[in-house]
Design a protein around this motif. Sequence first.
Motif, PDB file in Angstrom:
ATOM      1  N   LEU A  11      45.597  40.847  33.722  1.00 55.11           N
ATOM      2  CA  LEU A  11      45.597  41.237  35.132  1.00 55.11           C
ATOM      3  C   LEU A  11      45.299  42.720  35.292  1.00 55.11           C
ATOM      4  CD1 LEU A  11      48.654  39.221  36.536  1.00 55.11           C
ATOM      5  CD2 LEU A  11      46.216  38.809  36.967  1.00 55.11           C
ATOM      6  N   GLN A  14      41.644  43.364  35.017  1.00 57.33           N
ATOM      7  CA  GLN A  14      40.915  43.068  36.250  1.00 57.33           C
ATOM      8  C   GLN A  14      41.065  44.202  37.253  1.00 57.33           C
ATOM      9  OE1 GLN A  14      42.113  39.298  37.842  1.00 57.33           O
ATOM     10  NE2 GLN A  14      41.345  38.122  36.114  1.00 57.33           N
ATOM     11  N   LYS A  45      34.285  39.164  38.938  1.00 59.62           N
ATOM     12  CA  LYS A  45      35.576  38.694  39.453  1.00 59.62           C
ATOM     13  C   LYS A  45      35.381  37.587  40.499  1.00 59.62           C
ATOM     14  CE  LYS A  45      37.688  41.634  36.951  1.00 59.62           C
ATOM     15  NZ  LYS A  45      36.491  41.926  36.136  1.00 59.62           N
ATOM     16  N   ARG A 346      39.399  32.967  49.086  1.00 58.24           N
ATOM     17  CA  ARG A 346      40.160  33.132  47.846  1.00 58.24           C
ATOM     18  C   ARG A 346      39.978  34.522  47.232  1.00 58.24           C
ATOM     19  NH1 ARG A 346      38.489  27.604  47.321  1.00 58.24           N
ATOM     20  NH2 ARG A 346      36.715  28.132  45.985  1.00 58.24           N
ATOM     21  N   GLU A 347      38.981  35.263  47.720  1.00 58.58           N
ATOM     22  CA  GLU A 347      38.763  36.617  47.215  1.00 58.58           C
ATOM     23  C   GLU A 347      39.845  37.592  47.686  1.00 58.58           C
ATOM     24  OE1 GLU A 347      34.760  37.982  47.852  1.00 58.58           O
ATOM     25  OE2 GLU A 347      33.905  35.983  47.526  1.00 58.58           O
ATOM     26  N   ILE A 348      40.571  37.203  48.721  1.00 58.65           N
ATOM     27  CA  ILE A 348      41.617  38.081  49.267  1.00 58.65           C
ATOM     28  C   ILE A 348      42.652  38.431  48.200  1.00 58.65           C
ATOM     29  CG2 ILE A 348      43.504  38.213  50.950  1.00 58.65           C
ATOM     30  CD1 ILE A 348      41.824  36.397  52.787  1.00 58.65           C
ATOM     31  N   SER A 349      42.986  37.445  47.370  1.00 54.87           N
ATOM     32  CA  SER A 349      44.023  37.677  46.352  1.00 54.87           C
ATOM     33  C   SER A 349      43.605  38.758  45.359  1.00 54.87           C
ATOM     34  CB  SER A 349      44.337  36.378  45.606  1.00 54.87           C
ATOM     35  OG  SER A 349      43.176  35.885  44.943  1.00 54.87           O
ATOM     36  N   ASN A 350      42.313  38.828  45.011  1.00 56.03           N
ATOM     37  CA  ASN A 350      41.836  39.869  44.094  1.00 56.03           C
ATOM     38  C   ASN A 350      41.904  41.253  44.728  1.00 56.03           C
ATOM     39  OD1 ASN A 350      41.323  38.377  41.810  1.00 56.03           O
ATOM     40  ND2 ASN A 350      39.191  37.954  42.332  1.00 56.03           N
ATOM     41  N   LYS A 352      44.000  42.227  46.970  1.00 57.24           N
ATOM     42  CA  LYS A 352      45.401  42.648  47.055  1.00 57.24           C
ATOM     43  C   LYS A 352      45.893  43.295  45.765  1.00 57.24           C
ATOM     44  CE  LYS A 352      46.994  39.373  50.579  1.00 57.24           C
ATOM     45  NZ  LYS A 352      47.877  38.209  50.846  1.00 57.24           N
ATOM     46  N   LYS A 353      45.220  43.003  44.649  1.00 55.78           N
ATOM     47  CA  LYS A 353      45.634  43.559  43.356  1.00 55.78           C
ATOM     48  C   LYS A 353      45.152  45.006  43.152  1.00 55.78           C
ATOM     49  CE  LYS A 353      45.361  38.977  41.240  1.00 55.78           C
ATOM     50  NZ  LYS A 353      44.577  38.127  40.302  1.00 55.78           N
ATOM     51  N   ARG A 360      41.010  49.511  48.416  1.00 54.09           N
ATOM     52  CA  ARG A 360      41.454  48.200  48.878  1.00 54.09           C
ATOM     53  C   ARG A 360      41.035  47.967  50.329  1.00 54.09           C
ATOM     54  NH1 ARG A 360      46.475  48.727  47.543  1.00 54.09           N
ATOM     55  NH2 ARG A 360      47.322  49.219  49.614  1.00 54.09           N
TER      56      ARG A 360
END
Length: 463
Positions: A11, A14, A45, A346-350, A352-353, A360
């Motif tokens: 993680l 990434q 990603k 689903r790209e939102i989760s990446n 947020k990291k 961001r």
Amino acid sequence: MLKKSIIAFLLMGQVFALESIWTDLTKSRNRIARYPHIIKLLIEKEMYHTAVPYVKEYLVTYKGRTNKDFERLFEKVVSKVGDRQFVLLPEQYLSKIDSPTLKYLLAKKLLKRRKYKEALQTLNGTIPAGHPVKAFSLHLEGMAFTMQRGFRAAISAFERCVDMSTSSDDEVRARQLQINHDYCLAGIARVKYEQKKLDDAELSFIDVDKRSYIWPELLIEEAWNSYYKGDYNRTLGKLVTYKAPVLNYIVNPEINVLKALSYFKLCLYDDMSKIIDDHYAEFDKSKQVIDKMIARKHSLEWYFNFINSFVDGKKYYDPLTNKVLRNVSKDPAFIQLFQSYKAGLREISNIKKVRNRRLRKILAINLKDSLMLQQKLIGSYTKRTFKLVSAQLEKSFIGLSYLRLEALNARKAKLYSGITDTGARGDIKYLKRNSKQYFWSFNGEFWADEMGDYVFALRSECQ
């Protein structure tokens, strides 16, 4: 414990990869030149929608020789997001960079604007045989040649398209290629139909597998082909397939028009009248509902929410509205648009990291821009479908009203002639068939392997 450490390490890898985008954006003297590297990191990603604004800005603003890796990256983004976001760009930007994918998009835009000659000139010799968009460009060539009535060249393009639309390890690309393959087969049949080679067209339509996404829409074309051959029983047989439960989502008022025409040609006026009466009973009130909805001039976002709610399980009181929405949800073009949108969420989760707050925020804005446009594209597609159904219904009402008057005149002429009907209504002796076909008394059942192969056996009552 070791497993958790490995996951944490992956993680962090990434996160650091995405964090390096900030360096490209702020420390580089030529920020735009670094965009291919940024796009590459985002693709790694699987953040294709987040990459879209960078792709567009690169296309619009970059001057000079393009990065050698950009074409591959661009094609990858287009394959995942879809080409509609980029076709919207002005022609001057689509033609600015020497890119096969851009040439394909420009040709597609020109084709939609009916600039067939310019579309062919754009494609001529610009896309290498091994390029991923080559098969799709051949479909465009076939369509452009067809519209210019260059039938020999059109068939040649479609045949090469069929040969090149082979499978892919990528699931999304494999489905796109299969649909392209089937549309090119249909293109060959359509050319032969335009050439009035009806027997050849009939055989070519059969080449499209019944499991294909596009087969239901071709069935009406096969029926018209039989109609112009004078084989009205086969026309009615083709059309009865639309009553199969598996095809109950199809909305095409032309089906009833062609049924009525076929009965009219067989002088079966009572059957024709029933088709017309049933058509008005089914669609008259529903058309008013759809017309009122269109008249309210809802935004494209409203239409997106409309179809999105239906996909999530919501149903509406008007049966035709539900049927149109179901029809949209099963269309290959919609499926690609909608699946791409869902993947974008689903790209939102990446994002947020990402630890860098400013980066961001930038990535979030990029993703939002792409997804909002995707919503509008889906909304536009849905709105256009409803407007098309309304126009088709209006045309069908006019055509069927005219046909009813023609039948009335024919009935009068028959009555004054004193001719009366005799003989069996349906019999195997009225059925045109070969040794591989058999007579089956149709009782409303549908066999999956016989879809589209039904033939009526009605005696013409014309004198």
